[in-house]
Design a protein around this motif. Structure first.
Motif, PDB file in Angstrom:
ATOM      1  N   LEU A   1       1.087  -0.845  -0.516  1.00 46.96           N
ATOM      2  CA  LEU A   1      -0.180   0.722   0.001  1.00 46.96           C
ATOM      3  C   LEU A   1       0.885   1.318   0.147  1.00 46.96           C
ATOM      4  O   LEU A   1       1.886   1.317   0.720  1.00 46.96           O
ATOM      5  CB  LEU A   1      -0.729   0.082   0.726  1.00 46.96           C
ATOM      6  N   SER A   2       0.330   2.114  -0.533  1.00 50.49           N
ATOM      7  CA  SER A   2       1.220   3.406  -0.878  1.00 50.49           C
ATOM      8  C   SER A   2       0.491   4.793  -1.158  1.00 50.49           C
ATOM      9  O   SER A   2      -1.107   4.500  -2.042  1.00 50.49           O
ATOM     10  CB  SER A   2       2.054   3.347  -2.298  1.00 50.49           C
ATOM     11  N   VAL A   3       0.629   5.799  -0.584  1.00 51.15           N
ATOM     12  CA  VAL A   3       0.281   7.276  -1.080  1.00 51.15           C
ATOM     13  C   VAL A   3       0.865   8.637  -1.198  1.00 51.15           C
ATOM     14  O   VAL A   3       2.202   7.915  -0.180  1.00 51.15           O
ATOM     15  CB  VAL A   3      -0.553   7.194   0.861  1.00 51.15           C
ATOM     16  N   THR A   4       0.410   8.842  -1.729  1.00 51.12           N
ATOM     17  CA  THR A   4       1.036  10.040  -2.384  1.00 51.12           C
ATOM     18  C   THR A   4       0.312  11.054  -2.498  1.00 51.12           C
ATOM     19  O   THR A   4      -0.997  11.032  -2.481  1.00 51.12           O
ATOM     20  CB  THR A   4       1.400   9.585  -4.258  1.00 51.12           C
ATOM     21  N   ASP A   5       1.104  12.391  -1.366  1.00 45.24           N
ATOM     22  CA  ASP A   5      -0.080  13.028  -1.183  1.00 45.24           C
ATOM     23  C   ASP A   5       0.039  14.654  -2.234  1.00 45.24           C
ATOM     24  O   ASP A   5       0.835  14.413  -3.866  1.00 45.24           O
ATOM     25  CB  ASP A   5       0.894  13.851   0.412  1.00 45.24           C
ATOM     26  N   GLU A   6      -0.895  15.580  -1.806  1.00 43.17           N
ATOM     27  CA  GLU A   6      -1.349  16.113  -3.508  1.00 43.17           C
ATOM     28  C   GLU A   6       0.185  16.765  -4.000  1.00 43.17           C
ATOM     29  O   GLU A   6       0.259  17.937  -4.779  1.00 43.17           O
ATOM     30  CB  GLU A   6      -1.939  17.276  -2.364  1.00 43.17           C
ATOM     31  N   HIS A   7       0.906  17.342  -3.033  1.00 42.38           N
ATOM     32  CA  HIS A   7       2.349  17.764  -3.212  1.00 42.38           C
ATOM     33  C   HIS A   7       3.573  16.569  -3.928  1.00 42.38           C
ATOM     34  O   HIS A   7       4.868  17.343  -5.042  1.00 42.38           O
ATOM     35  CB  HIS A   7       3.582  18.508  -1.949  1.00 42.38           C
ATOM     36  N   GLY A   8       3.341  15.561  -4.349  1.00 45.18           N
ATOM     37  CA  GLY A   8       3.644  14.357  -5.232  1.00 45.18           C
ATOM     38  C   GLY A   8       4.636  13.815  -4.489  1.00 45.18           C
ATOM     39  O   GLY A   8       5.429  13.471  -5.195  1.00 45.18           O
ATOM     40  N   VAL A   9       4.581  14.392  -2.696  1.00 44.19           N
ATOM     41  CA  VAL A   9       5.292  13.369  -1.909  1.00 44.19           C
ATOM     42  C   VAL A   9       5.303  11.923  -1.250  1.00 44.19           C
ATOM     43  O   VAL A   9       3.396  11.630  -0.949  1.00 44.19           O
ATOM     44  CB  VAL A   9       6.096  14.087  -0.396  1.00 44.19           C
ATOM     45  N   ILE A  10       5.880  11.497  -1.528  1.00 41.27           N
ATOM     46  CA  ILE A  10       4.888   9.519  -1.000  1.00 41.27           C
ATOM     47  C   ILE A  10       5.597   9.066   0.647  1.00 41.27           C
ATOM     48  O   ILE A  10       6.278   9.097   1.452  1.00 41.27           O
ATOM     49  CB  ILE A  10       5.906   8.332  -2.117  1.00 41.27           C
TER      50      ILE A  10
END
Lengths: 514, 368
Positions: free
Chosen positions: A265-274
């Protein structure tokens, strides 16, 4: 007592806000050159008392003596002049200033900065050598870790020649290692003759660090004792006014089939940071998986991805059925329908609408539930209020008034409303973040019992907490997160705080960086 | 922190605000060398003392109720819809098209059709700003203001070049057919006992009142209203609860635009009987003041609408019967908006202190 009298003496301090008596006839004496703990539940009046001491509020009556001299403290400038320094729970630093600039802010001498800056550089150098307070004076605040930012706050106070240092809940944001370092600094300060007042709700810190401890309850001072002559159990009882179980009572887990399976499971935030970097784990029925870690290492994103709030990639199955991680079906509503309940980490921001009445909050997320509808058009507000009254009684929410807005309840009672709402749905999987943050010790015991009861009913529970004690006492298995990854799984019976602390700091058990 | 009792907060604060606005207005009237007592007498005489005056006051109030409800509904979703003016103008276009180009056998059916058309056109005009807000994050305040100008330009074009009958001098549509004329209050049974002469207030008033009840029920009694209010309080929390922000933004703005558009059945269909240029004549903006003063509650909106109706009608009377220029009504309205909307907090603080001192005094006496 110690070398020469009292640094601070409060005599008969009272302070009321409207009908609420926040402090009632409080007297306490803090001997010079000691670390003095002040402990009490939320709303016991600790912060009010310290705000009076620091000049934010004026007491309605009573007297403050600094080093034996009666002193009026009408504002914080007077407090600083009297040699009092305060380190707040939420730092008051300018994020894009350097350490040096922050330290001299408000203490500049003259219109030109160069003089004060070079003087501050020298003083800072001396201070850091003396007290292990090493911080790069030219670093910009936003680049510093939380632990270092806190040191800057302490340096600020010392630069203003504080002899008395007050710290408000200083370890909430620190790793165990950082907290240990902080306590070493505080002991160093004490040994140099400074007086430290430590406000906390963590009994362990009081026991390890302080010389004396004062306990507050509902605006009064219930007693001051020598730390060496007391026990955590006695302090907890003084705080709450009754006997409290500090250890969670739970039988060994009887685990069943796999309920939740998470793969990569991976999440990237709205600034493109993983933020979450491919974590995998399983939770079985009747099991509590505790996620330990310093705040901000991907735990929030893990909860949000599983709760349907954040977009994610990877594969998640609940009871064998795949849960969508983006697009249609990746929302809180579908998750609830699938049997996932979610007590969010930040109840005031996510879990509740603070302006809504308690009964409206009990419907929050479940406002489509058939039992809350009168007909196709209208909601059944009466049924909802009745249901809220039932839940409030069962979860001992005080005051049990369904029409009161959420913001009028104490933190612990707000949390009970959220926990009641989520647990009473009898979910297959409970996601629960910081279940007892800002919650009174009496309510902590109650909420822990509810979590264990849900586990014993054969449900899967994912517990995220920055309180290591809570993780260790509740979990059947512990996963430690650092920098968006799971550093390892440990058995709470066989691991210790040192090992978990190392994992939380990104080291594997063999002491190498990951 | 001391608090005001609820009745004082709801009743006393707006009353004191109004009183302050009236005092300043009186000073302004004195400053231009006129008699404020005469002014207030003329205003009250001309708008509240007989059926004729009430007929105008309520006519204006009806329009403000629609635009005020439009602002209120969007406000609960935390969307500040400043586009009521443009949406009302488009509503007028809808009404005109429905009345002119469809054969209506009776005014009841015409009213139904025109109401639908007004709501649809108003909603459509709100849809683009709503979509831009929901999908692109373009601020709704900016886009709705821009859409007011676009609406105005579009209407001028249509009225000058498309809808104006040949040979007619002014930019307006032809008169609507007789069958689409709405009954005015003096033509309705029971109402005609009070309204004895011809007045512009018409059956739309009842629709406006029904709309107020509808907005109240929607916001506080339905799932959709619950979702709108939750979204308006906290978008992040709404997401946690599984409320779809895009859906709520769209629905709230479409409903808001529909309410603003429905204003057109009052002025375009009920009063003018044809579509004129600038038909909304500022009612869209008054709606913001009405919603502010009415505390974004439908009941408050109805009461505030009547107050503003009084100011409009009374102001017109001033222009007619005194040497006070008609522009004075803009000054008075401005003062009312300033005091009830912007300086509301100041008045509340003042009253809170007075109440606290009073209570303190009582408590001290009790202690002795």
């Amino acid at each position: 007592m110690a070398q020469g009298g009292y640094a601070i003496e409060l005599r008969g301090i009272s302070k009321a806000f409207g009908p609420v008596q926040a402090n009632r006839d409080i007297s306490v004496a803090v001997p010079k050159g000691t670390i003095h703990g002040i402990i009490g539940e939320n709303g016991a009046g600790k912060s009010t008392l310290m705000s009076i001491l620091y000049g934010f509020y004026r007491a309605d009556s009573g007297e403050i003596l600094i080093n034996g001299t009666p002193t009026a403290i009408p504002d914080s400038q007077s407090a600083i002049r009297a040699g009092i320094g305060m380190v707040f729970q939420h730092f008051k630093l300018v994020q894009n200033f350097t350490v040096l600039e922050n330290v001299i802010l408000g203490a500049e001498e003259g219109a030109m900065l160069a003089g004060s800056l070079s003087k501050a550089r020298k003083v800072l150098g001396d201070l850091s050598r003396e007290y292990e307070l090493d911080v790069d004076p030219d670093a910009v605040i936003e680049d510093l870790s939380v632990g270092h930012q806190q040191r800057v706050e302490i340096l600020k106070a010392l630069y203003r020649q504080a002899d008395i240092l007050i710290l408000d809940e200083p370890t909430g944001v620190l790793t165990p290692a950082e907290a240990d370092h902080l306590f070493r600094i505080l002991r160093g300060l004490r040994d140099q003759g400074k007086t430290v007042i430590l406000i906390t709700h963590k009994l362990r810190e009081i026991m390890e660090t302080t010389d004396n401890v004062s306990v507050m309850r509902r605006g009064t001072m219930v007693g001051t004792v020598k730390t060496a002559e007391t026990s955590p159990e006695e302090l907890a009882e003084l705080m709450v006014g009754r006997k409290v179980l500090l250890e969670v009572e739970k039988a060994p887990a009887t685990v069943g089939r796999t309920v939740l399976s998470v793969e990569n499971l991976s999440v990237t935030d709205e600034h493109g940071v993983i933020r979450l970097k491919g974590v995998s784990f399983e939770i079985k029925a009747g099991e509590i998986l505790g996620i330990a870690g310093v705040a901000g290492n991907g735990q929030s994103e893990l909860l949000e991805a599983l709760g349907g709030i954040a977009r994610a990639t990877g594969r998640v199955t609940l009871n064998g059925a795949e849960l969508p991680l983006s697009g249609a079906g990746a929302d809180g509503r579908s998750r609830r329908a699938a049997g996932v309940a979610h007590v969010p980490e930040d109840r005031q921001h996510l879990g509740l609408i603070m302006d809504f009445a308690a009964w409206e909050n009990v419907a929050f997320g479940y406002h489509d539930a058939p039992e809350y509808q009168k007909n196709a058009l209208f909601m059944d507000n009466d049924a909802l209020r009745a249901d809220t009254a039932r839940k409030m009684e069962r979860f001992d929410v005080r005051p049990p008034i369904p029409t009161l807005p959420a913001k009028s309840f104490s933190g612990g009672n707000q949390q009970k409303i959220v926990v009641a709402r989520e647990i009473e749905r009898n979910p297959d999987l409970l996601l629960i973040g910081q279940p007892t943050r800002g919650v009174d010790i009496g309510a902590i015991e109650f909420i822990h019992k509810q979590i264990v009861a849900l586990r014993d009913a054969g449900k899967a529970i994912l517990l995220v907490s920055v309180e290591l004690d809570e993780i260790r006492s509740l979990s059947d298995r512990i996963a430690v997160m650092f920098d968006g990854k799971i550093m390892g799984f440990r058995d709470p019976e066989t691991t210790d705080e040192r090992e978990l602390g190392l994992l939380m700091a990104g080291m594997t058990g063999k002491g190498e960086a990951a | 922190m001391e608090r005001l009792p609820k009745w004082a907060d709801l009743v006393l604060v707006p009353l004191v605000s109004l009183l302050l606005a009236a005092i300043i207005a009186a000073l302004v009237i004195i400053a231009i060398g006129q008699d404020p007592w005469e002014a207030i007498t003329v205003m009250v005489q001309g708008s509240l003392m007989d059926g004729y005056g009430w007929g105008y006051t309520l006519y204006y109030a009806t329009s403000f109720m629609f635009t005020g409800l439009a602002v209120t509904l969007a406000f609960h979703a935390s969307l500040f819809n400043i586009g009521g003016e443009g949406q009302a103008q488009l509503g007028g276009l809808g009404v005109a098209l429905a009345c002119l180009f469809l054969p209506w056998p009776h005014w009841t059916l015409a009213l139904l059709g025109a109401t639908l058309a007004a709501a649809l056109f108003g909603a459509a005009w709100a849809a683009v700003p709503a979509y831009l807000q929901a999908k692109r994050g373009s601020h709704i305040v900016i886009t709705t203001i821009m859409f007011n100008y676009i609406a105005s330009a579009l209407l001028i074009f249509l009225l000058v070049d498309v809808l104006r009958p040949d040979g007619q001098m002014d930019p307006a549509t032809a008169n609507f057919p007789e069958a689409t004329a709405l009954p005015t209050l003096n033509q309705l049974p029971l109402f005609n006992l009070f309204f004895t002469s011809k007045v512009p207030a018409n059956i739309t008033l009842l629709i406006a009142l029904a709309a107020a009840v509808g907005v109240w029920a929607l916001l506080w009694r339905t799932r959709l209203g619950y979702s709108i209010r939750a979204f308006g309080k906290s978008e992040d929390a709404a997401k946690y609860a599984g409320i779809n922000p895009f859906r709520i933004t769209m629905i709230a703005m479409l409903l808001s635009g529909a309410l603003a558009g429905m204003m057109a059945i009052n002025n375009v269909m009920g009063e003018a009987g044809r579509l004129l240029q600038n038909s909304a004549s500022g009612a869209g903006f008054i709606g913001i003041a009405v919603a502010l003063m009415g505390r974004n509650h439908p009941l408050g909106v109805v009461l505030a609408s009547i107050l503003f109706g009084f100011l409009f009608q009374g102001g017109a009377e001033l222009g007619m019967w005194t040497k006070i220029p008609i522009e004075m009504r803009v000054v008075v309205q401005g003062l009312v908006i300033l005091f009830t909307g912007a300086l509301d907090v100041m008045v509340r603080m003042m009253l809170t202190r007075i109440f606290a001192a009073f209570r303190g005094g009582k408590a001290a006496k009790g202690a002795v």
